[in-house]
Design a protein around this motif. Structure first.
Motif, mmCIF file in Angstrom:
data_model
loop_
_atom_site.group_PDB
_atom_site.id
_atom_site.type_symbol
_atom_site.label_atom_id
_atom_site.label_comp_id
_atom_site.label_asym_id
_atom_site.label_seq_id
_atom_site.Cartn_x
_atom_site.Cartn_y
_atom_site.Cartn_z
ATOM 1 N N LYS A 155 -1.329 6.823 5.091
ATOM 2 C CA LYS A 155 -1.917 6.353 6.341
ATOM 3 C C LYS A 155 -1.170 5.145 6.892
ATOM 4 N N ARG A 214 -2.811 15.530 -0.978
ATOM 5 C CA ARG A 214 -3.450 14.619 -0.024
ATOM 6 C C ARG A 214 -3.268 13.134 -0.354
ATOM 7 N N SER A 215 -3.292 12.764 -1.609
ATOM 8 C CA SER A 215 -3.162 11.339 -1.955
ATOM 9 C C SER A 215 -2.431 11.204 -3.281
ATOM 10 N N ASN A 244 -1.476 7.931 -6.247
ATOM 11 C CA ASN A 244 -2.262 7.071 -7.137
ATOM 12 C C ASN A 244 -2.007 5.626 -6.743
ATOM 13 N N CYS A 245 -2.482 4.701 -7.535
ATOM 14 C CA CYS A 245 -2.367 3.291 -7.153
ATOM 15 C C CYS A 245 -0.929 2.782 -7.195
ATOM 16 N N SER A 293 2.866 6.913 -3.573
ATOM 17 C CA SER A 293 2.300 7.738 -2.510
ATOM 18 C C SER A 293 2.217 9.192 -2.950
ATOM 19 N N ALA A 294 1.575 9.996 -2.125
ATOM 20 C CA ALA A 294 1.479 11.424 -2.418
ATOM 21 C C ALA A 294 2.861 12.069 -2.460
ATOM 22 N N SER A 334 0.843 -1.190 0.000
ATOM 23 C CA SER A 334 0.000 0.000 0.000
ATOM 24 C C SER A 334 0.877 1.239 0.000
ATOM 25 N N ARG A 336 4.693 10.870 8.166
ATOM 26 C CA ARG A 336 3.526 11.447 7.511
ATOM 27 C C ARG A 336 3.670 12.963 7.467
ATOM 28 N N SER A 347 -0.425 4.204 0.557
ATOM 29 C CA SER A 347 -1.130 5.237 1.292
ATOM 30 C C SER A 347 -0.277 5.772 2.429
ATOM 31 N N LYS A 401 -7.086 18.801 -7.606
ATOM 32 C CA LYS A 401 -5.727 18.847 -7.069
ATOM 33 C C LYS A 401 -4.876 19.865 -7.817
#
Length: 232
Positions: free
Chosen positions: A11, A42-43, A45-46, A49-50, A7, A18, A9, A86
């Protein structure tokens, strides 16, 4: 079957890594440019990470924030994971930064040289893709009363209303003015139209006892001063 796809993300990162949490805990200065940009988008893509996406966006402009500020909404949207919302957020942040630099420069109240004018106006018009014409209105101590955009043009030029220029000067009690416009092309050579306009404003000012102290052509990194070159 267990999904072993990693992942990207934020998070799932350590809290210390972070960007938002890092800013709260350690302050803005602790964050890299990519981390600050990641907070905006904020984010990612698949695939990334941002922060990784932000690093790639910055790499596309050689990690130059001035160049980043010149990018259009469509330029930002060429990156996977950057939609219109964005892209608008990034553009808005860049514009706020540009305006802040302009305000910081305007706090240098007194104009004593062409370099002072460049310091004032470069953050405002030095990086624009179109031409704008501005006037700096001064009192009898050469302190700034007001800085005003008189006209805004396309990529090749702009039109200036001489009457409007001096109407504003009379309304605020200016006794001198400095003219400034940018050349998006980067050239510092004044055109014949630039010379003609300078002369026209100078003559108009003399009849009102308002002196034209200088006219600057401004680019991203340099300027041409009519006064310094004895063209006034």
């Amino acid at each position: 079957m267990t999904n072993t796809t990693p992942s990207f993300s934020i998070k799932n990162w350590s809290e210390d890594d972070r960007p938002r949490e890092k800013l709260l805990q350690k302050g803005r200065i602790a964050l890299s440019d990519a981390e600050l940009l990641a907070i905006l988008i904020r984010s990612g893509n698949c695939d990334e990470s941002a922060v990784s996406l932000s690093q790639r966006i910055l790499a596309s402009v050689a990690n130059n924030l001035h160049e980043l500020g010149k990018q259009s909404i469509n330029d930002f949207m060429t990156f996977k994971g950057i939609g219109e919302a964005k892209a608008i957020t990034i553009a808005a942040a860049m514009e706020l930064g540009r305006r802040r630099r302009g305000e910081d420069a305007s706090h240098k109240k007194k104009i004593s040289s062409s370099s002072c004018v460049f310091g004032l106006m470069q953050p405002i018009i030095g990086e624009l893709p179109h031409e704008e014409f501005w006037i700096v209105y001064l009192n009898n101590s050469n302190k700034i009363l007001q800085t005003t955009q008189l006209s805004k043009g396309g990529i090749t030029g702009t039109l200036v209303d001489v009457r409007l220029a001096f109407k504003s000067a009379l309304q605020i009690g200016a006794v001198a003015i400095v003219l400034a416009h940018n050349h998006p092309s980067g050239t510092l050579v004044p055109s014949q139209a630039d010379k003609d306009l300078t002369y026209k404003l100078k003559i108009a000012g003399e009849s009102l006892d308002i002196k034209v102290l200088d006219h600057l052509i401004i680019t991203e990194k340099a300027y041409f001063s009519f006064a310094d070159e004895n063209l006034l």
